[in-house]
Design an enzyme around this catalytic site. Structure first.
Site, short mmCIF file in Angstrom:
data_model
loop_
_atom_site.label_atom_id
_atom_site.label_comp_id
_atom_site.label_asym_id
_atom_site.label_seq_id
_atom_site.Cartn_x
_atom_site.Cartn_y
_atom_site.Cartn_z
N ARG A 199 20.58 -53.22 17.97
CA ARG A 199 20.14 -54.57 18.66
C ARG A 199 18.69 -54.49 18.82
NH1 ARG A 199 22.37 -58.69 21.82
NH2 ARG A 199 21.01 -59.43 23.91
N VAL A 228 17.94 -64.43 21.12
CA VAL A 228 19.28 -63.35 20.96
C VAL A 228 20.09 -63.43 22.12
CG1 VAL A 228 19.88 -61.10 20.34
CG2 VAL A 228 17.90 -61.81 19.30
N SER A 229 21.18 -63.87 21.95
CA SER A 229 22.09 -64.41 23.08
C SER A 229 22.80 -63.03 23.79
CB SER A 229 23.46 -65.01 22.75
OG SER A 229 23.14 -66.18 22.06
N ALA A 230 22.70 -63.03 24.98
CA ALA A 230 23.12 -61.94 25.97
C ALA A 230 24.41 -61.33 25.09
CB ALA A 230 23.71 -62.34 27.12
N GLN A 241 27.93 -62.39 23.38
CA GLN A 241 28.22 -62.24 21.81
C GLN A 241 29.62 -61.48 21.71
OE1 GLN A 241 24.18 -60.57 21.28
NE2 GLN A 241 23.91 -62.10 19.71
#
Length: 407
Positions: A44, A77-79, A83
């Site tokens: 990530r 970038v979503s949490a 996700q």
């Protein structure tokens, strides 16, 4: 001697990923081994080089990658929690063909892990900044097989039909291209706004309609492009202190609200209580689907004169009729542990009856829906006759007629 994570006392990316997945399992966001394996495999931090690796792996942290001229996030970038939750909803299997609408790279890499070497992943975004960034970091992370497309995701995308579509931008509508791109029985998982309330809904295609199989609370930056949709904002005092937001094409007449908040406040209470940490998200959705003139009230903390005391100062249910309004309220009735009672405040000549109406629906939610599994959502093409719709609240979008049906 070369410095390593072990010699510096810092956690390695692998250790950070393991800790993130353990945290996500503990809160129920990760439920299956295949989603856990994907999260453990994809680095990530590679997709968010602007922040320290430790921050990239915080489960609840969204990583903003672009802001507009007003400072509002337009890409992120979503949490990881969101996700993971959406991937569990999507139920992506090896060999599937998957489409992601709203790119960023990281989530597409997770999809690539889930579909495996025999599957295919296409990710599309309208912003060249986003697609260039996604392509760059997908390559660095070893996921060159993901196809990145610069296009408006609300239109047709080559490579279909798809078994799974995952939308990673907040949508107000369901464009026909999405349904058309799905295989029969395929699913789309989308953060969909209804009266300003967003739910991540997984819909299964059944012929020309979409029927929900799951729904979870979530939040996403709004979709851009042809199907972008802005809320209608009303400032009853003429300042940004108190705002009323209405998100659907059909909305109440707000032209008579001037001065309404200068009238005496009516208060009604329900005897329905909630604990300090107890969620009640389904209440907001129930009120949205049962009350006419529904919207959301927000209060600017820097300008707050304490005229109103809504249950939530960021987004609280409010209803409007003529020159009157009422909103959901909470008051503490005991300490240790804290317990709160639901009620409603009303302003204007019909403020009292409107507050009483809110309370009636709060009590009905408490009796019939508080412990339930929530409603079913059905989306059918715009123009579908009423007699072909299921029972429930119908919300007319541009492309679909959305029905919210409570058991």
């Amino acid at each position: 001697m070369t410095a390593t994570a072990e010699t510096t006392g810092q956690s390695s990316p692998e250790q950070l990923r393991t800790a993130m997945v353990e945290a996500l399992r503990s809160i129920g966001a990760v439920r299956t081994d295949r989603v856990a394996a994907a999260l453990l495999a994809v680095p990530r931090h590679v997709f968010a080089p602007e922040v320290p690796a430790a921050e990239a792996y915080e489960p609840e942290r969204a990583l903003v990658t672009k802001r507009n001229e007003h400072g509002l996030a337009v890409s992120s970038v979503s949490a990881a929690r969101i996700q993971a939750q959406m991937l569990e909803q999507a139920d992506v299997r090896p060999g599937m063909r998957a489409l992601e609408i709203g790119s960023g790279g990281y989530n597409a890499a997770l999809l690539a892990e889930l579909v495996g070497s025999e599957g295919e992943v296409v990710t599309v975004d309208i912003d060249p900044f986003v697609t260039e960034r996604a392509e760059k970091y997908l390559g660095e992370a070893g996921y060159e097989r993901v196809r990145v497309v610069l296009a408006d995701g609300s239109g047709p995308v080559e490579g279909g039909p798809f078994d799974r579509i995952v939308v990673t931008a907040g949508a107000w509508d369901l464009p026909p291209a999405w349904t058309d791109a799905l295989t029969e029985g395929g699913t789309i998982t989308v953060p969909l706004r209804m009266h300003g309330l967003t739910r991540s809904i997984t819909f299964r295609r059944e012929g020309g309609r979409l029927v929900s199989v799951s729904a979870e609370v979530c939040g996403f930056v709004k979709m851009q492009g042809a199907d972008a949709h802005d809320e209608f904002l009303v400032l009853p005092r003429g300042t940004k202190e108190i705002g009323l937001r209405f998100d659907e094409l059909e909305r109440p007449d707000t032209s008579r609200l001037g001065g309404v908040l200068e009238t005496p406040r009516a208060e009604w209470w329900t005897r329905v209580t909630v604990g300090n940490q107890e969620p009640f998200d389904s209440l907001y959705l129930w009120l949205a689907s049962s009350l006419p003139g529904f919207g959301l009230m927000s209060v600017d903390s820097e300008l707050d004169t304490k005229t109103v005391a809504p249950a939530n100062r960021m987004a609280c249910p409010v209803i409007v009729e003529g020159g009157s309004l009422a909103y959901l309220a909470l008051r503490k009735i005991s300490d240790g542990p804290a317990v709160f009672e639901f009620g409603a405040h009303g302003f204007g000549p019909e403020g009292g009856p409107l507050a009483a109406l809110i309370n009636t629906e709060v009590r009905k939610w408490d009796r019939e829906h508080r412990a339930g599994g929530g409603p079913t959502f059905t989306a059918q093409p715009a123009g579908t006759p009423n007699d072909q719709l299921p029972d429930g609240l119908v919300i007319d979008k541009t492309h679909v007629r959305l029905t919210i049906s409570w058991p």
